[in-house]
Design a protein around this motif. Structure first.
Motif, short mmCIF file in Angstrom:
data_model
loop_
_atom_site.label_atom_id
_atom_site.label_comp_id
_atom_site.label_asym_id
_atom_site.label_seq_id
_atom_site.Cartn_x
_atom_site.Cartn_y
_atom_site.Cartn_z
N ALA A 47 0.83 -1.21 0.00
CA ALA A 47 0.00 0.00 0.00
C ALA A 47 0.86 1.26 0.00
CB ALA A 47 -0.94 0.00 1.20
N LEU A 48 1.97 1.25 0.76
CA LEU A 48 2.87 2.40 0.78
C LEU A 48 3.58 2.56 -0.55
CD1 LEU A 48 4.37 1.98 4.37
CD2 LEU A 48 2.90 3.84 3.59
N ALA A 50 2.49 1.72 -3.44
CA ALA A 50 1.52 2.23 -4.42
C ALA A 50 1.38 3.75 -4.33
CB ALA A 50 0.17 1.56 -4.22
N LYS A 51 1.68 4.30 -3.16
CA LYS A 51 1.63 5.74 -2.97
C LYS A 51 2.99 6.40 -3.18
CE LYS A 51 -2.72 5.89 -1.78
NZ LYS A 51 -3.74 6.62 -2.60
N GLY A 52 4.00 5.59 -3.54
CA GLY A 52 5.31 6.14 -3.85
C GLY A 52 6.29 6.18 -2.71
N TYR A 53 6.12 5.28 -1.71
CA TYR A 53 7.00 5.31 -0.54
C TYR A 53 7.61 3.94 -0.25
CZ TYR A 53 5.01 9.84 0.68
OH TYR A 53 4.60 11.15 0.66
N LEU A 284 4.11 11.44 4.89
CA LEU A 284 3.82 10.05 5.24
C LEU A 284 2.89 9.99 6.45
CD1 LEU A 284 4.27 7.04 4.85
CD2 LEU A 284 6.30 7.21 6.31
N LEU A 287 -0.51 10.67 5.30
CA LEU A 287 -1.02 9.54 4.51
C LEU A 287 -1.52 8.43 5.43
CD1 LEU A 287 -1.29 8.32 1.62
CD2 LEU A 287 0.96 7.29 1.99
N ASP A 291 -5.36 7.79 4.42
CA ASP A 291 -5.55 6.79 3.37
C ASP A 291 -6.45 5.65 3.87
OD1 ASP A 291 -4.57 5.66 0.65
OD2 ASP A 291 -4.27 4.00 2.06
N GLU A 293 -7.02 2.60 2.85
CA GLU A 293 -6.42 1.27 2.90
C GLU A 293 -5.48 1.13 4.08
OE1 GLU A 293 -3.98 -1.92 0.05
OE2 GLU A 293 -4.30 0.15 -0.64
#
Length: 350
Positions: A47-48, A50-53, A284, A287, A291, A293
């Motif tokens: 999941a992280l 997918a968010k760019g982390y 972060l 997020l 977020d 998810e």
């Protein structure tokens, strides 16, 4: 939950847990050890990413973070607001601080112990496995050094002997142990949060009793909860609700038939608070707070997401026999500043 000095372990999210290389930002974080499994979860890593982390985590005691050199890190993530505020002041972190999730302190009891507490006016049950601990009455019993043998009905249970007490962790090193003193001192102080040396001194004798009667204390709620579930240890143990919720969510675990969860009518929350040290760290933290998810994955580990109850209520719907989803009848005790709580813990330990 195990609060010790320095960094003791490292978990690299996104390295060995199925990260496909999509992450574009690497964020370094010092976190409380109770969140290590969350960040190591392959679903959280995915999941992280997918968010760019990609999140690289190292664990430390929440209060020990104050003594660490956090240069080069993007965020600190202690399990309480008090040490977070200290860190924010030290590193001039911009307010407000993100608080993604929290967990109230509860007392787990064997059924026999819960029944005796109820018979003596120290607790109430609203179900087979769930109830309320009357903090004022309990503190009165502690002040009087009452033993299990002095309580009506205890004679039926051979395991209920010795002084009545709730087993907690070392308040000088453990977040949960310190929060226990915060809640107890609030009740003892007539509903006032300790804010001065005079306030701490006024409640110090009882706080010392709560700690000294235990003898050697467990270093972490994780160890204490494992002992309790296995049938060992004290019949009353202070833990995080998140530990109980996570165990129930797994659908396994010995001792569940004998488990009663008592919510103190005055308790303290463990507010997991992000201290951003860089803009990436703040992003972060936000997020994790917003977020859907990631909020749902936090519930998997028993945490209550901030700002809404729907996720926790839905995820724990099958476990209302144990969990007070809406925290009905539970009052939140304000937590003293870090300096006051440190002083309170030192005096309680003698």
């Amino acid at each position: 939950m195990l609060l010790i000095g320095g960094v003791v372990a490292a978990v690299v999210a996104g390295r060995d847990n199925g990260d496909t290389g999509t992450a574009t930002k690497t964020v370094r974080a010092v976190i409380g050890s109770e969140k290590a499994e969350f960040f190591a979860d392959p679903d959280v890593v995915k999941a992280l990413a997918a968010k760019g982390y990609t999140v690289r985590t190292e664990t430390s005691g929440s209060w020990a973070m104050e003594g660490l050199d956090l240069k080069g890190y993007d965020l600190a993530f202690p399990s309480s607001q008090a040490p977070a505020d200290e860190l924010a002041d030290k590193y001039r972190a911009r307010q407000p601080l993100p608080r993604p999730f929290y967990s109230p302190l509860v007392v787990v009891a064997h059924r026999s112990a819960a029944e005796v507490l109820v018979a003596n006016g120290l607790a109430e049950l609203d179900g087979e496995h769930r109830g309320t601990l009357k903090m004022g009455a309990y503190l009165g019993a502690a002040r009087a050094d009452r033993t299990w043998q002095q309580l009506k009905g205890a004679e039926k249970y051979g395991e209920l002997t010795g002084t009545l007490f709730i087993a907690s962790t070392d308040p000088e090193t453990s977040n949960s142990g310190a929060l226990y003193l915060a809640a107890a001192s609030y009740v003892e102080g007539g509903g006032r949060v300790a804010a001065s040396d005079k306030d701490v001194a006024a409640t110090a004798p009882l706080m010392r009793k709560l700690v000294s009667v235990q003898g050697a204390q467990q270093p972490s709620t994780d160890a204490a909860f494992r002992d309790f579930v296995s049938g060992a240890g004290n019949p009353l143990v202070l833990v995080y609700e998140s530990q109980v919720a996570a165990l129930l969510g797994q659908g396994t675990g010995q001792g569940l038939d004998d488990l009663t969860v008592l919510y103190p009518d005055t308790t303290a929350n463990s507010d997991h608070t992000v201290v951003p040290l860089t803009e990436e760290g703040r992003a972060l933290g936000e997020l994790l707070s917003t977020d859907p998810e990631l909020r749902g994955l936090a519930v998997r580990y028993g945490f209550r997401p901030q700002g809404a109850t729907a996720e926790f209520t839905s995820a724990t719907a099958a476990h209302t026999a144990y969990l007070n989803q809406k925290l009905t009848g539970v009052r939140q005790a304000p937590v003293p500043t870090s300096a006051v709580l440190h002083d309170m813990a030192r005096r309680a330990r003698g």
